[in-house]
Design a protein around this motif. Structure first.
Motif: not given
Length: 148
Positions: A96-125
């Motif tokens: 539901a939030s994704v639909i709102l984000m796609l339909n509203s240019d004025s809605r501010a988006l949060s900053v994404p963090s590292r995604p799942a399966f990020f290759m460096d995250s396996i080595v680092e953490s």
């Protein structure tokens, strides 16, 4: 496949959100979510998208077939796609939030963090991978671990 399901067999309402995010990134980049060559490196789509987003070069990963479209809209799609593939399911938006984000240019988006399966995250953490990695004493053979 969402990390919580692939690693632990847990299914949640955010499972589809993860898949949607991968699909959005595949469409925008014109690449499948598998290992591909980007320059001299082999990496997966999520790592590729995250690195470009973090370095401010996300516009360079847009599929040439989409270049005639609005760059701002495509960048917003990349941003939303990265929010959908967060490692922690609780950090992902609902559909539901994704639909709102796609339909509203004025809605501010949060900053994404590292995604799942990020290759460096396996080595680092995850040092447990180092302990489970088996190699012969003469380094003539290596046991490769594969998920089920």
């Amino acid at each position: 496949m969402a990390l919580e399901y692939a690693m632990h067999g847990h299914f949640s309402v955010k499972f589809d959100v993860f898949s949607y995010g991968v699909l959005v990134l595949e469409i925008v980049c014109g690449q499948k979510n598998c290992y591909f060559s980007s320059g001299e490196n082999m990496e997966d789509l999520l790592s590729y998208a995250w690195k470009n987003w973090r370095e401010g070069t996300a516009s360079s990963m847009i599929d040439p077939a989409l270049r005639a479209s609005s760059t701002a809209e495509i960048m917003r799609c990349i941003h939303i796609g990265l929010l959908c593939v967060q490692e922690n399911a609780a950090d992902r938006p609902t559909m539901a939030s994704v639909i709102l984000m796609l339909n509203s240019d004025s809605r501010a988006l949060s900053v994404p963090s590292r995604p799942a399966f990020f290759m460096d995250s396996i080595v680092e953490s995850d040092t447990s991978l180092d302990r489970s990695f088996q190699a012969s004493t003469n380094e003539a053979s290596i046991t490769e671990l594969h998920p089920r």
